[in-house]
Design a protein around this motif. Structure first.
Motif, PDB file in Angstrom:
ATOM      1  N   ARG A 183      -7.404  22.005  11.868  1.00 29.34           N
ATOM      2  CA  ARG A 183      -6.655  21.723  10.623  1.00 29.34           C
ATOM      3  C   ARG A 183      -5.410  20.934  10.983  1.00 29.34           C
ATOM      4  NH1 ARG A 183      -7.645  25.820   6.329  1.00 29.34           N
ATOM      5  NH2 ARG A 183      -5.613  25.185   5.581  1.00 29.34           N
ATOM      6  N   ILE A 184      -5.243  19.800  10.339  1.00 38.57           N
ATOM      7  CA  ILE A 184      -4.099  18.936  10.613  1.00 38.57           C
ATOM      8  C   ILE A 184      -3.346  18.715   9.313  1.00 38.57           C
ATOM      9  CG2 ILE A 184      -3.382  16.619  11.332  1.00 38.57           C
ATOM     10  CD1 ILE A 184      -5.826  16.557  13.175  1.00 38.57           C
ATOM     11  N   LEU A 185      -2.046  18.972   9.343  1.00 37.14           N
ATOM     12  CA  LEU A 185      -1.205  18.643   8.189  1.00 37.14           C
ATOM     13  C   LEU A 185      -0.636  17.247   8.417  1.00 37.14           C
ATOM     14  CD1 LEU A 185       0.054  19.535   5.510  1.00 37.14           C
ATOM     15  CD2 LEU A 185       2.031  20.357   6.830  1.00 37.14           C
ATOM     16  N   ALA A 186      -0.953  16.329   7.503  1.00 38.71           N
ATOM     17  CA  ALA A 186      -0.502  14.940   7.622  1.00 38.71           C
ATOM     18  C   ALA A 186       0.691  14.729   6.698  1.00 38.71           C
ATOM     19  CB  ALA A 186      -1.642  13.997   7.250  1.00 38.71           C
ATOM     20  N   ILE A 187       1.780  14.228   7.268  1.00 37.18           N
ATOM     21  CA  ILE A 187       3.000  14.026   6.475  1.00 37.18           C
ATOM     22  C   ILE A 187       3.391  12.554   6.549  1.00 37.18           C
ATOM     23  CG2 ILE A 187       5.415  14.688   6.155  1.00 37.18           C
ATOM     24  CD1 ILE A 187       4.814  17.317   7.604  1.00 37.18           C
ATOM     25  N   SER A 188       3.405  11.902   5.393  1.00 40.54           N
ATOM     26  CA  SER A 188       3.863  10.508   5.337  1.00 40.54           C
ATOM     27  C   SER A 188       5.361  10.498   5.084  1.00 40.54           C
ATOM     28  CB  SER A 188       3.151   9.754   4.207  1.00 40.54           C
ATOM     29  OG  SER A 188       3.751   8.470   4.041  1.00 40.54           O
ATOM     30  N   GLY A 189       6.042   9.571   5.747  1.00 38.13           N
ATOM     31  CA  GLY A 189       7.484   9.450   5.545  1.00 38.13           C
ATOM     32  C   GLY A 189       7.844   8.501   4.415  1.00 38.13           C
ATOM     33  N   SER A 190       6.841   8.048   3.673  1.00 39.78           N
ATOM     34  CA  SER A 190       7.102   7.078   2.602  1.00 39.78           C
ATOM     35  C   SER A 190       6.671   7.628   1.255  1.00 39.78           C
ATOM     36  CB  SER A 190       6.359   5.768   2.875  1.00 39.78           C
ATOM     37  OG  SER A 190       6.542   4.860   1.803  1.00 39.78           O
ATOM     38  N   LEU A 191       7.516   7.457   0.264  1.00 46.59           N
ATOM     39  CA  LEU A 191       7.185   7.865  -1.105  1.00 46.59           C
ATOM     40  C   LEU A 191       6.572   6.721  -1.908  1.00 46.59           C
ATOM     41  CD1 LEU A 191      10.391   9.961  -1.859  1.00 46.59           C
ATOM     42  CD2 LEU A 191       8.049  10.825  -1.906  1.00 46.59           C
ATOM     43  N   ARG A 192       6.482   5.555  -1.303  1.00 51.14           N
ATOM     44  CA  ARG A 192       5.943   4.398  -2.019  1.00 51.14           C
ATOM     45  C   ARG A 192       4.496   4.638  -2.428  1.00 51.14           C
ATOM     46  NH1 ARG A 192       5.003  -0.876  -0.945  1.00 51.14           N
ATOM     47  NH2 ARG A 192       4.192  -0.477   1.141  1.00 51.14           N
ATOM     48  N   ALA A 193       4.171   4.289  -3.683  1.00 58.30           N
ATOM     49  CA  ALA A 193       2.809   4.537  -4.185  1.00 58.30           C
ATOM     50  C   ALA A 193       1.780   3.817  -3.308  1.00 58.30           C
ATOM     51  CB  ALA A 193       2.686   4.073  -5.634  1.00 58.30           C
ATOM     52  N   ARG A 194       2.112   2.604  -2.853  1.00 60.04           N
ATOM     53  CA  ARG A 194       1.144   1.859  -2.035  1.00 60.04           C
ATOM     54  C   ARG A 194       1.584   1.831  -0.575  1.00 60.04           C
ATOM     55  NH1 ARG A 194      -1.564  -3.199  -4.547  1.00 60.04           N
ATOM     56  NH2 ARG A 194      -2.877  -2.611  -2.801  1.00 60.04           N
ATOM     57  N   SER A 195       2.049   2.960  -0.108  1.00 62.33           N
ATOM     58  CA  SER A 195       2.565   3.065   1.268  1.00 62.33           C
ATOM     59  C   SER A 195       1.478   2.847   2.313  1.00 62.33           C
ATOM     60  CB  SER A 195       3.177   4.463   1.454  1.00 62.33           C
ATOM     61  OG  SER A 195       3.226   4.796   2.829  1.00 62.33           O
ATOM     62  N   SER A 196       1.761   1.973   3.269  1.00 63.29           N
ATOM     63  CA  SER A 196       0.811   1.750   4.356  1.00 63.29           C
ATOM     64  C   SER A 196       0.705   2.984   5.247  1.00 63.29           C
ATOM     65  CB  SER A 196       1.221   0.525   5.174  1.00 63.29           C
ATOM     66  OG  SER A 196       2.571   0.620   5.558  1.00 63.29           O
ATOM     67  N   ASN A 197       1.804   3.691   5.421  1.00 65.17           N
ATOM     68  CA  ASN A 197       1.767   4.908   6.253  1.00 65.17           C
ATOM     69  C   ASN A 197       0.924   5.995   5.592  1.00 65.17           C
ATOM     70  OD1 ASN A 197       3.671   4.596   8.708  1.00 65.17           O
ATOM     71  ND2 ASN A 197       4.753   3.622   7.017  1.00 65.17           N
ATOM     72  N   THR A 198       1.042   6.127   4.272  1.00 66.98           N
ATOM     73  CA  THR A 198       0.214   7.122   3.574  1.00 66.98           C
ATOM     74  C   THR A 198      -1.259   6.730   3.640  1.00 66.98           C
ATOM     75  OG1 THR A 198       2.068   7.546   2.078  1.00 66.98           O
ATOM     76  CG2 THR A 198      -0.093   8.350   1.385  1.00 66.98           C
ATOM     77  N   GLU A 199      -1.553   5.442   3.476  1.00 70.61           N
ATOM     78  CA  GLU A 199      -2.957   4.996   3.551  1.00 70.61           C
ATOM     79  C   GLU A 199      -3.533   5.239   4.948  1.00 70.61           C
ATOM     80  OE1 GLU A 199      -4.927   4.175   1.043  1.00 70.61           O
ATOM     81  OE2 GLU A 199      -3.223   4.544  -0.257  1.00 70.61           O
ATOM     82  N   LEU A 200      -2.684   5.071   5.958  1.00 69.63           N
ATOM     83  CA  LEU A 200      -3.129   5.340   7.330  1.00 69.63           C
ATOM     84  C   LEU A 200      -3.536   6.810   7.482  1.00 69.63           C
ATOM     85  CD1 LEU A 200      -3.351   3.664   9.900  1.00 69.63           C
ATOM     86  CD2 LEU A 200      -0.993   4.322  10.455  1.00 69.63           C
TER      87      LEU A 200
END
Ligand code: FMN
Length: 185
Positions: free
Chosen positions: A2-19
């Motif tokens: 189990r991995i908890l993934a945390i993006s540092g960006s709140l942008r709706a189209r964040s590249s970090n979140t998509e990653l």
């Protein structure tokens, strides 16, 4: 795993979140990657709400429970003004005194090849918090403004290979004897 993934960006189209979304899709039968969804909803860190007899806000209790339930944490973050985005630092501040985070294997991604300072700043914070930053799970995955979503990232075999290596490195950190030893009470 189990991995908890945390993006540092709140942008709706964040590249970090998509990653991180792509990471969740790489090997879903082996790695259950859960994307942290309350980055923008956490209250500002307040030490008055963080001592032994204090009752933490519900969102903070949920964050700590999610970290506690995860074998490892995978962070992907942009760099802002050569540093760590405030919203991500806020998450980490709520976890400084949380035993759930101690010795937790952590991978660090950034989606921009231009980030020259942010990843090092983030690593220093995580080391200070006594987490186990895993070098092989800490990579620059340079999307460099290509505006790829998770599905498009997965169409790129080089990017998919990097994500697979990162996940495997986290698994090795969780399952290796050294990692187990350092995580025991
Ligand atoms: C307020 C702000 C400050 C930034 N500062 C830097 C910086 O110091 N160095 C850098 O390389 N990029 C900087 N950037 C660019 C972002 O780090 C970069 O575009 C990142 O990939 C965006 O990630 P996201 O798509 O997940 O939101 C900054 C962006 C913003 C909005």
């Amino acid at each position: 795993m189990r991995i908890l993934a945390i993006s540092g960006s709140l942008r709706a189209r964040s590249s970090n979140t998509e990653l991180l979304r792509a990471a969740a899709l790489v090997s879903p039968t082996v790695f259950a990657v859960e994307l942290y969804a309350e980055l923008g909803a956490l209250p500002h860190f307040n030490p008055d709400l963080d001592h032994e007899s204090a009752v933490p806000p519900d969102s903070v209790a949920r964050l700590r429970a999610q970290v506690g339930a995860a074998d490892a944490v995978l962070i992907s973050s942009p760099e802002y003004a050569h540093g760590v985005p405030g919203s991500l630092k806020n998450v980490l501040d709520w976890l400084v005194s949380a035993p759930e985070m101690y010795h937790k294997p952590v991978g660090l991604l950034t989606a921009s090849g231009a980030s020259a300072h942010g990843p090092a700043a983030l690593e220093e914070i995580l080391r200070t918090m006594s987490t186990q930053v895993v070098p092989a799970a800490s990579r620059v995955v340079a999307l460099n403004g290509r505006r790829l979503d998770a599905a498009q990232i997965l169409e790129d075999t080089a990017l998919t290979d990097v994500l697979r290596e990162v996940l495997e490195a986290l698994r090795a950190a969780v399952t290796s004897p050294a990692a187990l030893e350092s995580r025991s009470p």
